[in-house]
Design a protein around this motif. Structure first.
Motif, mmCIF file in Angstrom:
data_model
loop_
_atom_site.group_PDB
_atom_site.id
_atom_site.type_symbol
_atom_site.label_atom_id
_atom_site.label_comp_id
_atom_site.label_asym_id
_atom_site.label_seq_id
_atom_site.Cartn_x
_atom_site.Cartn_y
_atom_site.Cartn_z
ATOM 1 N N ILE A 177 -5.225 -10.288 -0.572
ATOM 2 C CA ILE A 177 -5.253 -8.830 -0.711
ATOM 3 C C ILE A 177 -4.320 -8.387 -1.831
ATOM 4 C CG2 ILE A 177 -4.577 -6.677 0.434
ATOM 5 C CD1 ILE A 177 -5.698 -7.880 3.024
ATOM 6 N N TYR A 237 0.793 -1.221 0.000
ATOM 7 C CA TYR A 237 0.000 0.000 0.000
ATOM 8 C C TYR A 237 0.831 1.279 0.000
ATOM 9 C CZ TYR A 237 -4.365 -2.462 0.338
ATOM 10 O OH TYR A 237 -5.429 -3.262 0.056
ATOM 11 N N GLY A 270 -5.970 -6.706 -4.952
ATOM 12 C CA GLY A 270 -5.754 -5.284 -4.788
ATOM 13 C C GLY A 270 -5.168 -4.603 -5.995
#
Length: 70
Positions: A65, A18, A69
């Motif tokens: 994820i 992220y 993502g």
């Protein structure tokens, strides 16, 4: 000890994914998640507690994820 390394690898992979502090951060995040999964398997075999299962689940969640993502 392996369970702690596994949990740290899962958290590191999510943070790397992220924040993207490096070029190819997605690849580094995936490598950290895979290594964390391996550490979870070692923890499951060597240490007879339920934290090995929890760390494997956490790393699988991190891998999911990472996959969804992008």
């Amino acid at each position: 000890m392996f369970k702690y390394l596994s949990i740290m690898a899962a958290l590191l992979s999510i943070v790397l994914f992220y924040t993207k502090p490096l070029p190819y951060s997605g690849w580094f995040a995936a490598a950290a998640a895979v290594f964390g999964f391996g550490y979870g398997l070692i923890s499951l075999l060597k240490e007879k507690d339920n934290w090995g299962k929890a760390s494997i689940r956490l790393n699988l969640l991190a891998i999911v994820i990472l996959l969804f993502g992008q």
